[in-house]
Each structure stands twice: as C-alpha cells, then as structure tokens.
Design an enzyme around this catalytic site. Sequence first.
Site, PDB file in Angstrom:
ATOM      1  N   TYR A 289       9.115  -2.960   4.941  1.00  0.00           N
ATOM      2  CA  TYR A 289       9.246  -1.775   4.086  1.00  0.00           C
ATOM      3  C   TYR A 289      10.481  -1.918   3.201  1.00  0.00           C
ATOM      4  O   TYR A 289      11.582  -2.194   3.687  1.00  0.00           O
ATOM      5  CB  TYR A 289       9.365  -0.522   4.951  1.00  0.00           C
ATOM      6  CG  TYR A 289       9.115   0.758   4.208  1.00  0.00           C
ATOM      7  CD1 TYR A 289       7.847   1.348   4.214  1.00  0.00           C
ATOM      8  CD2 TYR A 289      10.129   1.396   3.512  1.00  0.00           C
ATOM      9  CE1 TYR A 289       7.611   2.533   3.537  1.00  0.00           C
ATOM     10  CE2 TYR A 289       9.894   2.579   2.829  1.00  0.00           C
ATOM     11  CZ  TYR A 289       8.635   3.149   2.844  1.00  0.00           C
ATOM     12  OH  TYR A 289       8.407   4.322   2.172  1.00  0.00           O
ATOM     13  N   TYR A 339       4.033   1.415  -4.891  1.00  0.00           N
ATOM     14  CA  TYR A 339       4.723   2.213  -3.874  1.00  0.00           C
ATOM     15  C   TYR A 339       3.745   3.175  -3.222  1.00  0.00           C
ATOM     16  O   TYR A 339       3.447   4.233  -3.758  1.00  0.00           O
ATOM     17  CB  TYR A 339       5.869   2.982  -4.522  1.00  0.00           C
ATOM     18  CG  TYR A 339       6.707   3.788  -3.545  1.00  0.00           C
ATOM     19  CD1 TYR A 339       7.391   3.163  -2.507  1.00  0.00           C
ATOM     20  CD2 TYR A 339       6.822   5.162  -3.664  1.00  0.00           C
ATOM     21  CE1 TYR A 339       8.159   3.894  -1.616  1.00  0.00           C
ATOM     22  CE2 TYR A 339       7.591   5.908  -2.785  1.00  0.00           C
ATOM     23  CZ  TYR A 339       8.259   5.274  -1.758  1.00  0.00           C
ATOM     24  OH  TYR A 339       9.021   5.992  -0.877  1.00  0.00           O
TER      25      TYR A 339
END
Length: 393
Positions: A289, A339
């Site tokens: 991440y 995203y």
Amino acid sequence: MTGAAIAGLGTTAMGKVYGRSSTSLAAEAVRGAVADAGLALTDLDGLLVSSGIKQDVGVGLAAVLGLQDLSVLNQVNAFGATAGVMVAQAAQAVAAGTASTVACVFADSPLKPKESAGSTYGAPQRSGRGRPVRGYAGWSVASGATNPNILYAMCARRHMERYGTTSEQLGEIAVAQRSWAARNPLAQMREPITLADHQESRWIADPLHLLDCCLVSNGAVAVVVTSADRAAGLARPAVHVWGYGQAHAPRRMQAGSDWGLVTPAARSGPQALRMAGVGVGDVDVAEIYDCYTYTVLVTLEDYGFCAKGEGGAFVADGRLAPGGTLACNTGGGQLSSYYMWGFTPLSEAVIQARADGGERQAPRNDVVVVSGNGGILEHHSTLVLSPHARSGR
C-alpha cells in the site's frame, strides 16, 4: 490452508471518469469480475461492499445488481486496509460454508470536473461537523495538522530524524514505481521520472514532495472469492489465498507512542505469513500500500524485509524497480497507476499471480504479498496469495 481462492477480477476505467456514480462503477466491476470467473450473477451468494472517501456505496448495491437469496451481505470499512479484510472475511465465509461465492467490491468517485484532486483528500478535516474539539484531540486543529498529507509528513520526518532516512531514498520508491507504471496500460501516469524530477517536484508537506503522494481516482475494482476446488474448474487461473492477517493500533493521539515509526504491519504481516507457512525470504512479489512513498518504506521494514531503520538503504539503488531484487508495486501502485485504496495492490497481485502482467510480469510469482494500510498508519491488513494450491506447492 484456507481453501479459498480468487476466481474473478473486474476493473472499470480509472482516473478522470466523470458522469458515473460510485454505485454504477461498483456494479460494473462486480459484473466484470463475475464474467471474468465464467460465472453468472446468480452464482453469487455473498457481497461485501466498500466505498472510499465519499462513502456512497452500500448494501443497496445488491438490489442494483438484482441479487437475491444472499447469505452474506455487508458494508466493510477499515479504510485502506479494507481490501485485505474483505478477502479474509470472504475466505472465512467460504471455509465455514456460510457462503460459496462472494464478490468483494470497492468504488469511489471523488474527482469532479474543474476541481483539483487535492481539494478532495487534501482538504482540512472537519472538526466534529462544527462541534468544538476539546482536550488532546484538539492538537491537530491548533497546530494545523488537519489533513493526511501533513500527518504522513510528520511520520516520514520522524523516521528521518530517528534513522537518517533521506528524501532521495523516498524518491527511489517513486522512480521505481513509475518505471513499473510505464509498462502498465492501466496506469494513469506512465511518463518515466528521475530522482531529480522527484526532488524538484513541489512541496506538499515537508518532507513530502508531490511525487511522494498518491493519485486520486474515480473507478471501481471487484474480486470474486470462492472455494479452491470450485475455482479450479472456472474460466481463469485460480489465485489461492494462503494466508491473511490484520492488526489495528489507533493510537496517534497517545503521548509517548511509536506512531509513524512502527505500524500495525509489524503484526499483520507475520500473522499472514505464518498462516501461509512462508517467510519474507519466500516472497516473489510485494504489492505494498503506497498512499505515500513513506508507507512503502515503513511497511517493508515492519514486514521484515529489512531491519527497522534500514528501509532507506533497502529501497535504494533500484532494488524495487524492474530488474531489481524485489518486484514491488509492479503496476505502478497508487503513486502512478490508480488509487482504489487496498484494491490497487490487490488487483495487481491477482494479475501477477495469474502471470497476466505482460511487459511488467515479475520473473517469479509463487508467493505474492498484498498489504493494506488505513487511517494514518493505524490499520493494516495482509494477504498472501499464490497461483498454486497450498498443498501443491
């Protein structure tokens, strides 16, 4: 062995996708994932839904899709850790027999025409919807630390001051991921960048430059989780769920904590690897991440790829770039690709495990780790995936 596998992946167009609601995007992604698996919507008996900053997709998606007789239906939110939490919950439902085929979907549409991406995520946080913030919780408002950019910058600065980590080392992460993105047709940003480009990009919040920060995207991603046995007979190669873990430490308002230096990844990662029966030395692909470059660095440390404080040296010299020793964020991640919270690393992990990466395919893909980070380094989930059934490794 969990006995579960990801059988389908569905993605929509990403980025400046206007005129679509989050629900519409979510429905498209679920339909895509189901079709990818060679299934029909009527085969689903479970649906887990997650929405991003807008929080405008809920369990009503089931009705939009025309799903009936569901055994599992829920809206899940562990912020950026949600994807791993959802897959784990789906795998547990499959293992327990409470559902046989569960779709997990994330969708968001915060971007608006003629509005900057920064106006969405960079805007100051509301202080209790007009209610006054009292006590220690008021420090962020009083100090001006009111958005994620500033709070992540504080974490990065703390690491720099403790361990000597440099801005150039964070830049190595951005450059490596853009190199991967250049090979990814789905990526929003594919133009290669140099370390000088990173250093010269404008400040967002010292020590974070623009190229240290993730994109903002409209779009949706969905996966279908079912039993390993069933997945073996479906249309696409099964991606087996070997292990999962999650850990949470919402403690940034506590004095004397190690917030920003050690994250819940330090517990979530080893938990998932232990369940999978592997160590970090076995990992072929790491999808980490990356809301900021610093998140990658500190997660690699907390997973044990290197010792605490040595993340800067670990990511230097192109180690994470194509041809490096660790294939990391092979689609360009959230810094350069798109995203979708934790569904960005999850979707790329499925692609890599299936060996569908084309020009960006990692040379080895037996063990793929996926991380999710939520809050301000307060929530973490980890998945360990593989193209192989656990017993067939």
